[in-house]
Structures are given as C-alpha cells and as structure tokens.
Scaffold this motif. Structure first.
Motif, PDB file in Angstrom:
ATOM      1  N   THR A   1       0.896  -1.212  -0.218  1.00 25.95           N
ATOM      2  CA  THR A   1      -0.046   0.137   0.155  1.00 25.95           C
ATOM      3  C   THR A   1       0.581   1.167   0.064  1.00 25.95           C
ATOM      4  O   THR A   1       2.326   1.245  -0.014  1.00 25.95           O
ATOM      5  N   ARG A   2       0.203   2.358  -0.034  1.00 24.20           N
ATOM      6  CA  ARG A   2       1.050   3.555   0.006  1.00 24.20           C
ATOM      7  C   ARG A   2       1.161   4.089   1.302  1.00 24.20           C
ATOM      8  O   ARG A   2       1.574   5.181   1.864  1.00 24.20           O
ATOM      9  N   LEU A   3       0.833   3.125   2.485  1.00 24.87           N
ATOM     10  CA  LEU A   3       0.881   3.508   3.803  1.00 24.87           C
ATOM     11  C   LEU A   3       2.375   3.161   4.527  1.00 24.87           C
ATOM     12  O   LEU A   3       2.873   2.158   4.059  1.00 24.87           O
ATOM     13  N   LEU A   4       2.602   3.708   5.483  1.00 22.90           N
ATOM     14  CA  LEU A   4       3.820   3.315   6.553  1.00 22.90           C
ATOM     15  C   LEU A   4       3.141   3.297   7.769  1.00 22.90           C
ATOM     16  O   LEU A   4       2.422   4.096   8.296  1.00 22.90           O
ATOM     17  N   ASP A   5       3.437   1.937   8.467  1.00 22.19           N
ATOM     18  CA  ASP A   5       2.572   2.066   9.800  1.00 22.19           C
ATOM     19  C   ASP A   5       3.788   2.416  10.688  1.00 22.19           C
ATOM     20  O   ASP A   5       5.216   2.214  10.763  1.00 22.19           O
ATOM     21  N   TRP A   6       3.294   3.098  11.833  1.00 21.31           N
ATOM     22  CA  TRP A   6       4.385   3.606  13.021  1.00 21.31           C
ATOM     23  C   TRP A   6       3.387   3.405  14.359  1.00 21.31           C
ATOM     24  O   TRP A   6       2.429   2.748  14.373  1.00 21.31           O
ATOM     25  N   THR A   7       4.426   3.333  15.524  1.00 21.50           N
ATOM     26  CA  THR A   7       3.589   3.150  16.626  1.00 21.50           C
ATOM     27  C   THR A   7       3.978   4.222  17.605  1.00 21.50           C
ATOM     28  O   THR A   7       5.164   4.757  17.555  1.00 21.50           O
ATOM     29  N   GLU A   8       3.168   4.499  18.639  1.00 20.42           N
ATOM     30  CA  GLU A   8       3.661   5.490  19.791  1.00 20.42           C
ATOM     31  C   GLU A   8       4.151   4.833  20.921  1.00 20.42           C
ATOM     32  O   GLU A   8       4.711   5.469  21.697  1.00 20.42           O
ATOM     33  N   SER A   9       4.413   3.412  20.884  1.00 17.61           N
ATOM     34  CA  SER A   9       4.836   2.600  22.030  1.00 17.61           C
ATOM     35  C   SER A   9       6.388   2.265  21.624  1.00 17.61           C
ATOM     36  O   SER A   9       6.822   1.564  20.653  1.00 17.61           O
ATOM     37  N   PHE A  10       7.284   2.704  22.421  1.00 15.29           N
ATOM     38  CA  PHE A  10       8.677   2.379  22.224  1.00 15.29           C
ATOM     39  C   PHE A  10       8.859   0.991  22.427  1.00 15.29           C
ATOM     40  O   PHE A  10       9.994   0.371  21.660  1.00 15.29           O
ATOM     41  N   GLY A  11       8.378   0.308  23.335  1.00 19.10           N
ATOM     42  CA  GLY A  11       8.501  -1.029  23.267  1.00 19.10           C
ATOM     43  C   GLY A  11       8.111  -1.944  21.886  1.00 19.10           C
ATOM     44  O   GLY A  11       8.669  -2.976  21.721  1.00 19.10           O
TER      45      GLY A  11
END
Length: 216
Positions: free
Chosen positions: A40-50
């Motif tokens: 897809t044209r998405l990149l996924d990120w997280t707000e959790s450092f773990g």
C-alpha cells in the motif's frame, strides 16, 4: 506497485471474509491490508517504544550486513510542512471535496484518481482491529511524491541504529518486559509461537526472572 494499487485494494476487500460484517469502511480495509503485508502507500508507526524495539530486533528485519534500526517520526512537524497544517489528519478528510461538499471514500479516490496531495501525511485512524490496538498503531500515507520520507522531509525523521551489543541487550530487555509475538499480533498462531518458545526454546536460555516488592 502503485499501478496495481486498485487491484490490491478491491480484491483484498472482496475476499477478506473475516472482516466482512464488521463496521469497516474503505480506510479500515486499507489499514488491514498494511498490517497483513499487502503493498500500500501507507507506512505504519507506533507510539509505543517497546513495540518499536520489538519490530527492530525481534521481527527478523535486521541481517548480518544490515543492522536493525528505529525510525523516529515527528508527525506534527511533517504535517506542518505540508498543506495539512500541524495537527494529525482524520483519514476521511483526505477525501473531502470542498466544491461538492462531500467526503470521497478511499475507493472513490482510487477509481476517480483523486489522490492529488504531494507530501506524505500523518493520519489519525480509528483503531478498530485488535492488532492495531495492541501495536498502538498509526500511519503516514504517501501522496504523489513516492520518495522515502527521509528524502522528502529529512528534518522530521531520525534514524537510530543498533550495534551488536545494544541489539542483544534490547532482546533481553524485551524478554524481561514480556514483549513477545503474542503481545504484538494477538492471534492464535502468535499464541502458539509464544507458548512453544517459552516452554521449549527458552527453557535453557536464561533463568526466569521474578519481580517482588516488599513493604516494611
């Protein structure tokens, strides 16, 4: 891949039987595609450092010649440098047509070729899937400029590389904190992998650590 974007999207939506009957809109299907590794044209990120640490050192992303790393994004800075302003964007507003006073769905944008923003945009999705909730998941979505974000907006991202020692120490820390595949993916295959690893592979790896607090 973008030339086949609409084919990926419509076939996945038609055949994703486990998602049918849920209160999913086109954007939710797009997020599900990304989480299940459809291009897809998405990149996924997280707000959790773990969670970020887990994907860096335990997901198999690194190799002997390509050390693991973490990319840190300033989503507000990214959007501030684009036409969207400083706040994160609710996905449906990417399809807002001022002239028609209507919201186009993601499918509409594909069919009508209305993806006309240039820079990647940091968006604020509804976390309807359990996997998204477990991973504290957010996304950026690319527009007409397909270059990597670090090329488009280098001031908004930071790369942190691991050396061999820090990678091993991070693995130990994740084990201590209980970050395993099941805590990230929350499905039965992941549970089976976690149970097997814990009771067979990990028996002789290191002693089990217990935490205790006392009051005097």
């Amino acid at each position: 891949m973008l030339a086949k974007e609409d084919a990926f999207f419509w076939e996945f939506q038609a055949r994703a039987h486990d998602l049918h009957g849920l209160s999913f809109d086109d954007w939710d299907y797009l997020f599900a595609m990304r989480h299940h590794r459809v291009p897809t044209r998405l990149l996924d990120w997280t707000e959790s450092f773990g969670v970020a640490l887990y994907f860096a050192v335990k997901s198999g992303a690194g190799t002997a010649t390509n050390r693991p790393c973490i990319w840190v994004l300033n989503p507000y800075g990214l959007n501030e440098e684009s036409e969207w302003g400083r706040d994160l964007v609710a996905p449906r507003y990417l399809g807002w047509d001022e002239k028609e006073q209507t919201f186009y769905t993601y499918g509409d944008l594909l069919v009508e070729q209305l993806i006309d923003w240039e820079w990647p945009v940091a968006i604020y999705p509804m976390q309807r899937m359990s996997r998204m909730r477990a991973q504290r998941s957010w996304f950026t979505i690319h527009g007409t400029d397909s270059r990597p974000i670090e090329k488009i907006a280098p001031k908004c991202v930071l790369r942190i590389d691991f050396d061999g020692q820090s990678e091993e120490e991070t693995r130990d820390l994740l084990d201590l904190l209980g970050f395993d595949r099941f805590s990230i993916f929350t499905d039965l295959d992941s549970l089976a992998d976690s149970v097997t690893s814990k009771n067979i592979e990990g028996v002789n790896k290191r002693p089990r650590v217990g935490c205790q607090s006392t009051a005097s």
